[in-house]
Structure formats: structure tokens, C-alpha cells
Design a protein around this motif. Structure first.
Motif, short mmCIF file in Angstrom:
data_model
loop_
_atom_site.label_atom_id
_atom_site.label_comp_id
_atom_site.label_asym_id
_atom_site.label_seq_id
_atom_site.Cartn_x
_atom_site.Cartn_y
_atom_site.Cartn_z
N LYS A 144 -4.64 17.55 2.05
CA LYS A 144 -3.84 17.20 0.87
C LYS A 144 -4.73 16.93 -0.35
O LYS A 144 -4.22 16.65 -1.44
N GLY A 145 -6.07 16.98 -0.14
CA GLY A 145 -6.99 16.75 -1.25
C GLY A 145 -7.39 15.30 -1.43
O GLY A 145 -8.03 14.94 -2.41
N ASN A 146 -7.05 14.45 -0.46
CA ASN A 146 -7.39 13.03 -0.55
C ASN A 146 -8.62 12.75 0.31
O ASN A 146 -8.52 12.59 1.53
N PHE A 147 -9.79 12.70 -0.31
CA PHE A 147 -11.06 12.52 0.41
C PHE A 147 -11.46 11.04 0.49
O PHE A 147 -12.39 10.69 1.21
N LYS A 148 -10.79 10.20 -0.26
CA LYS A 148 -11.23 8.82 -0.43
C LYS A 148 -11.33 8.07 0.90
O LYS A 148 -12.34 7.42 1.20
N GLU A 149 -10.31 8.16 1.74
CA GLU A 149 -10.27 7.41 2.99
C GLU A 149 -11.36 7.88 3.96
O GLU A 149 -12.07 7.07 4.56
N SER A 150 -11.52 9.21 4.09
CA SER A 150 -12.54 9.74 5.00
C SER A 150 -13.94 9.36 4.54
O SER A 150 -14.81 9.01 5.37
N LEU A 151 -14.19 9.41 3.22
CA LEU A 151 -15.50 9.02 2.70
C LEU A 151 -15.81 7.56 3.01
O LEU A 151 -16.93 7.21 3.40
N ALA A 152 -14.79 6.70 2.88
CA ALA A 152 -14.97 5.27 3.14
C ALA A 152 -15.27 5.02 4.62
O ALA A 152 -16.15 4.22 4.97
N ILE A 153 -14.54 5.71 5.50
CA ILE A 153 -14.74 5.53 6.95
C ILE A 153 -16.14 5.96 7.37
O ILE A 153 -16.84 5.24 8.10
N PHE A 154 -16.57 7.16 6.90
CA PHE A 154 -17.90 7.65 7.26
C PHE A 154 -19.00 6.76 6.69
O PHE A 154 -20.03 6.53 7.35
N SER A 155 -18.81 6.27 5.49
CA SER A 155 -19.82 5.38 4.89
C SER A 155 -19.98 4.11 5.71
O SER A 155 -21.10 3.63 5.96
N GLN A 156 -18.84 3.56 6.18
CA GLN A 156 -18.89 2.34 7.00
C GLN A 156 -19.55 2.60 8.35
O GLN A 156 -20.37 1.81 8.83
N MET A 157 -19.21 3.76 8.97
CA MET A 157 -19.81 4.12 10.26
C MET A 157 -21.32 4.27 10.13
O MET A 157 -22.09 3.80 10.98
N MET A 158 -21.77 4.94 9.06
CA MET A 158 -23.20 5.13 8.84
C MET A 158 -23.90 3.78 8.69
O MET A 158 -24.99 3.56 9.26
#
Length: 596
Positions: A202-216
Motif C-alpha cells: 500500500k506504500g506504507n513503509f513507516k511501520e516496517s522501517l521502525a520494526i527493522f530498526s528496533q530489531m537491529m
């Protein structure tokens, strides 16, 4: 007594609706919408239509049917549905989308994600259609890289997994799947990945970017640097894909953008779907005009059909000019800022597509390419006919010496060099461009009339108002005024002058019409200068021989015909000269060049 058709027109209601025109065979030939049915339909029968196709349509109408609706939006939708159903001859028909790919999230336990060209109404989610297969491959590649998902078609019911019915495959061992088939991944964990993928589509990258940043960050804190690096690679991939998609402002969300450009025969429309400042869908197409439809009419049709095709529910659209779409959608015509830049980007895409189409048509369909250019020239230059045959005149003289003129001929926008003609100025003394132009135009068309050859549709005069007025005198003398269109082009600012009009026309510097006129003018100038240069060279050669006493023009002609140049005459022996002219003249020529 009024006809049945007259009665049908007079009894139409003053309400919004859709009308259908039928011919003598009771076939629908046109479908249209109107805010006021009576006013719109009556205009077809009371106006003098400039377009020939519209006049032909009106002549074929035998019967009218209409449907009254509540709103303009309803009229737009009904009109679109009827056009698709009946495909009337005089309506614009947009290309179908059956071959476009979609991305499907299958309705099943542990859903698969894949590309398909078939939309099946089984509860599965479909994203698209995508007009570019590369976009689909790129998205699926990104998803596979970020989220390990199953690709098998097993029925992963809980009871079958618990019964050890399935075994993990090579994809599990390669790290591309987490082994849901053996219960190695929970449904909750899998569903969380599907939710993240749905947002990306849907073009909403915000949530995935936040999750990966936290995991890293968590892996780094736990000193698990290899795992942290893997997550960082995924984060970089997602950011790279987002950077390619983001255009101007992430705050712009769930908006449809439409634009259009056109020529005499076709429109070229573009659509963007904007989600969170990113283009998640893009579609550009060509629309063939049927009744010289305006850009506004074509864009309205394109918007309604495209929103249906892409199942868009956006409540807001951006367009380059106002359109009538009813009250269900908010129409914005941006003037400044990021919104305006998005519309400009859409319009640029439409123009690029138009240029690509031109290049392809020029190769595969040359006649259509020529017809398009001729129609555009007719419109730009306000002509009554397409200028398939154009002639351009130019004068050449230097300080009045050896005045000549050139006439070049273009057919279908291209030079016809075998028809080029030179003129030696006969009746004018000295450097008088106006009188010279009057002479050559008169001589050219007097000859064409005498030989009963076809006249051009357009005459182009290299010069401003003065040369144009002189040319008109010749056309008047021959009775051709009004029968041939004539214009003058001034060199300084490329102004186009018309007879008896002091205000020049300025064409777009990039227009094909101006480029063809400039090509004509340059060809006429080149052709005239070449002739003038040759004539001056010949005159210089002859003038040297004319210095010899008692040598006339005929003797000079005979010498040059034999020896080809003055240099060879000069080098010739007495015996060689005697073989061409008599003894006395040969003696004088030889002595002139051998005085010592």
C-alpha cells in the motif's frame, strides 16, 4: 408537423442524465452525459458544427433514448458502463486491462504471495493492476528478501501439520522459509509478516522501517552482530526501494493524480496513485479521439474508467485543470508547492509517452505519422486544408549583383528536391527584394496554371510584411488570392505574418509546425545561395575572357565547352586554340596570355 426526433428532443427533461443516439439500424452510435439533458441534446441539432465528424453523427441520428439520474457522479458512471457495453462508433473507447498483472495475498492459512493475471473472487486480496511487470518482480523480490514466506501449495490446516503430513523442502534449508509446514513457525508470527507486507504494497513503509530498526538495535545490544548485520541489509533494501518510490512529500497520502496532453487525433493520459508520498501505481495510455473531444472531456472519461479499473477509493484527486466529477470526489487543481510538482511529474510522463508513441508510429505507420503532423500544421497555422504541398520562396543577391530566387517544394512535410526551381531575376534592376519576390511568385504560378499542374495548399515567403505584400500582388494578378494560403516568416523572432494582419503569430519554439517552416526556409536559403554562388563564379570566369579584345559571348561559350575552365584556356597551345576558334581569334587569345 414535427418529426419523431424533434418531439423526442423537445420533451427531454432539464435534469442530469445519460442519452443514447441510435441510427436507422437501431444500433447505438453515441452515448453522452449531461447536467441538463434537454439543453445538451438540443445543442446537437441547433448548432452549426465545425467538425465534420460531428455533422456526420447528427445526420445519422434516428432515435434518442435517455436515462435520468440523481447526480453528475451517477451520470459519469452510467455513461462509462454504457460505452463499455455497446462500444458505440463515435465514442472514445479506452483499452482494456485484462493482461495487467496483480499481486495476490491468497486467502488461506499461512497465505502465499504471488503474481497473477487472473482476479478470482474467493476472498483473496489483490493489489494492482500493475502496468509494468518489472515493478511486480521488484516488489516480490523485496518481499522475499525481507520476509521468508512459504511458496508451496500445501493445505496447511492445523490438523495436517500436527499429523506430520508434510516435510520441509529446500526453501527452508536455504533460509527462504521458516518451515510452517512442520509447525516451525507460528501462525501469529506469519500473520505479523503478512500485515507488514500488506503495508508495503500500500506504500506504507513507516511501520516496517521502525520494526527493522528496533530489531537491529536489539541484536546489537545482545552482541549478536551477524544477525544485526542481516537486519541492517534488509533495512537498507527497504530504504532503497522507498527512496526510488518517494517523490516529494510523505504527508501526501491516498491521492489520485491525473493529467493529459493531446494533439489533433489522440490524447495521452497519465495516472499516479500516491500513498504516503510514494507512487504505488502508475498508468499511461493513448486515447483515440472520435469527435475532436476536448482535453477536459477525455480526462473526465479517463478518470472515471481508471478509478474503476484500479478499484480506487481515494476521496481526493489532483488534476492540471478543473473537471466535473460530481460531489463524491474532491477535485484539486494545485498552483504551488509539492502538490503542483506531482501534477507536473504526471504531465511530464504523459508527454514522454506521447513522444515514444510518435517514434514508434513513424517507423510502423508512416502515413499516420504524416497525417498527424499535417493536421497539427493545419490547426497551428489556421488553414482551411492540410498543407500536404508547400512551396517556399527566397531571394539571393549581394549588393544587387546576379539577383536570383529559389523555390523549394515540400510534400507531406518532406523535401521534394526534384521539384526545386531556380529563377534568374529578369525585370528588376538592383537589389529590390520586394519587386524580385513579386516577379518570381508571378512567374511560378503563371506557369503552373498554364501547364494545369496542381497548386500548393500553402506558400511560405522568407521575409516579413513587405515581401508578403509583394507576393500577394502576384496572386491577385493571377486570380489566386484566397485560393492558396500564404504566410511570411521573419528571421529575427520567427514571426509568422498573414495577409492584411499587422499582428504576427508566434509559434511554440519546440512545435513541429515551426520546425517544418524553419526547415523550408533554410532549404530555400541554401538552394538559392548555392545557385547565386555558382552564377557569380561563372560570371567571374566569363569576365576574364571578356577582357580579351574582339572576343564575344559565343566564342567564350565555345572555349569553355571545350576546355572546361579558364585555366585550361590559358595553358592551351596556339594549335589547340585554332581547333576551336578561327585563326585570328586564336592568335589574339594566345597573345593575351603569352605577352612576353
Amino acid at each position: 408537423m414535427p418529426t419523431t426526433l424533434d418531439l423526442q428532443v423537445k420533451t427531454l427533461p432539464n435534469s442530469p442524465g445519460v442519452y443514447q443516439y441510435f441510427d436507422k439500424n437501431d444500433i447505438v452510435i453515441y452515448v453522452g452525459k449531461a447536467k441538463d439533458l434537454k439543453k445538451r441534446v438540443s445543442s446537437y441539432f441547433t448548432k452549426n458544427h465545425e467538425q465534420g465528424k460531428t455533422r456526420i453523427l447528427v445526420k445519422k441520428i434516428v432515435r434518442i433514448e435517455h436515462v435520468v439520474v440523481d447526480t453528475e457522479t451517477d451520470a459519469l458512471l452510467l455513461e462509462n458502463n454504457l460505452i463499455k457495453k455497446y462500444q458505440p462508433r463515435y465514442n472514445v473507447l479506452l483499452k482494456d486491462d485484462k493482461s495487467y498483472p496483480w499481486i495476490c495475498i491468497k486467502k488461506e492459512r499461512f497465505p502465499r504471495i504471488f503474481s497473477t493475471r487472473r482476479v478470482i473472487k474467493d476472498g483473496s486480496e489483490y493489489f494492482g493492476p500493475f502496468t509494468n511487470v518489472k515493478t511486480v518482480s521488484s516488489l516480490l523480490g523485496l518481499i522475499k528478501e525481507l520476509y521468508p514466506l512459504r511458496t508451496c501449495n500445501y493445505d496447511l490446516q492445523e490438523v495436517k501439520i500436527n499429523a506430520d503430513k508434510y516435510k520441509v523442502c529446500l526453501e527452508y534449508h536455504l533460509g527462504n522459509c521458516k518451515g510452517a509446514c512442520e509447525g516451525l513457525q507460528s501462525e501469529e508470527n506469519y500473520t505479523k509478516d503478512i500485515k507488514a507486507i500488506r503495508n508495503i504494497l500500500k506504500g506504507n513503509f513507516k511501520e516496517s522501517l521502525a520494526i527493522f530498526s528496533q530489531m537491529m538495535h536489539d541484536f546489537a545490544v545482545e552482541m549478536k552482530f551477524e544477525e544485526a548485520q542481516k537486519i541492517k541489509d534488509k533495512l537498507d533494501s527497504l530504504k532503497h526501494y522507498q527512496a526510488k518510490s518517494t517523490i516529494v512529500n510523505p504527508a501526501i497520502n491516498n491521492v489520485d493524480v491525473f493529467s493529459i496532453t493531446s494533439d489533433e487525433s489522440h490524447g495521452y493520459a497519465n495516472f499516479f496513485k500516491i500513498m504516503n508520498g510514494a507512487i504505488v501505481q502508475s498508468y499511461t495510455t493513448e486515447i483515440k479521439k472520435k469527435l475532436e473531444e476536448s482535453d477536459k472531456e477525455l480526462l473526465e472519461l479517463f478518470i472515471v474508467e481508471t478509478r474503476r479499473r484500479f478499484t480506487s477509493l481515494s476521496r481526493e484527486i489532483y488534476v492540471p485543470f478543473a473537471v466535473d466529477l460530481g460531489n463524491d470526489v474532491k477535485v484539486i487543481v494545485p498552483k504551488l508547492g509539492d502538490k503542483k510538482r506531482i501534477v507536473d511529474l504526471s504531465l511530464r510522463n504523459a508527454k514522454y509517452y506521447r513522444q515514444e508513441q510518435f517514434k514508434q508510429i513513424k517507423i510502423v505507420d508512416p502515413e499516420r505519422h504524416v497525417s498527424r503532423i499535417m493536421a497539427q500544421m493545419q490547426k497551428d497555422l489556421r488553414l482551411h486544408k492540410e498543407p500536404r504541398h508547400i512551396e517556399c520562396f527566397d531571394n539571393s543577391n549581394i549588393q544587387g549583383s546576379n539577383p536570383v530566387a529559389a523555390c523549394v517544394v515540400f510534400r507531406d512535410g518532406k523535401p521534394s528536391k526534384k521539384e526545386y526551381r531556380h529563377f534568374n531575376i529578369k525585370t528588376v534592376e538592383g537589389p529590390d527584394d520586394f519587386a524580385s519576390m513579386e516577379e518570381v511568385v508571378y512567374r511560378r504560378y503563371k506557369r503552373l496554371l498554364e501547364e494545369e499542374k496542381p497548386l500548393p495548399q500553402l506558400i511560405v515567403i522568407d521575409g516579413g510584411k513587405g515581401q508578403l505584400s509583394s507576393s500577394l500582388k502576384s496572386l491577385d494578378a493571377l486570380g489566386l488570392r484566397g485560393k492558396i494560403a500564404i504566410i511570411g516568416i521573419a528571421k529575427r523572432l520567427e514571426e509568422i505574418y498573414y495577409p492584411e494582419d499587422s499582428v504576427p503569430l508566434y509559434l511554440d519554439k519546440k512545435s513541429e509546425t515551426l520546425k517544418i517552416i524553419q526547415y523550408l526556409r533554410n532549404e530555400a536559403h541554401r538552394f538559392g545561395i548555392t545557385f547565386h554562388r555558382n552564377k557569380r563564379s561563372k560570371a567571374a570566369i566569363q569576365s576574364e575572357l571578356e577582357q580579351i579584345p574582339s572576343i564575344g559571348k559565343q566564342t567564350i561559350t565555345n572555349l569553355l565547352r571545350t576546355f572546361k575552365s579558364v585555366k585550361r584556356v590559358k595553358a592551351a597551345s596556339l594549335e589547340e586554340l585554332k581547333a576551336v576558334v578561327n585563326h585570328a581569334r586564336a592568335q589574339k587569345i594566345y597573345q593575351y596570355y603569352h605577352k612576353e
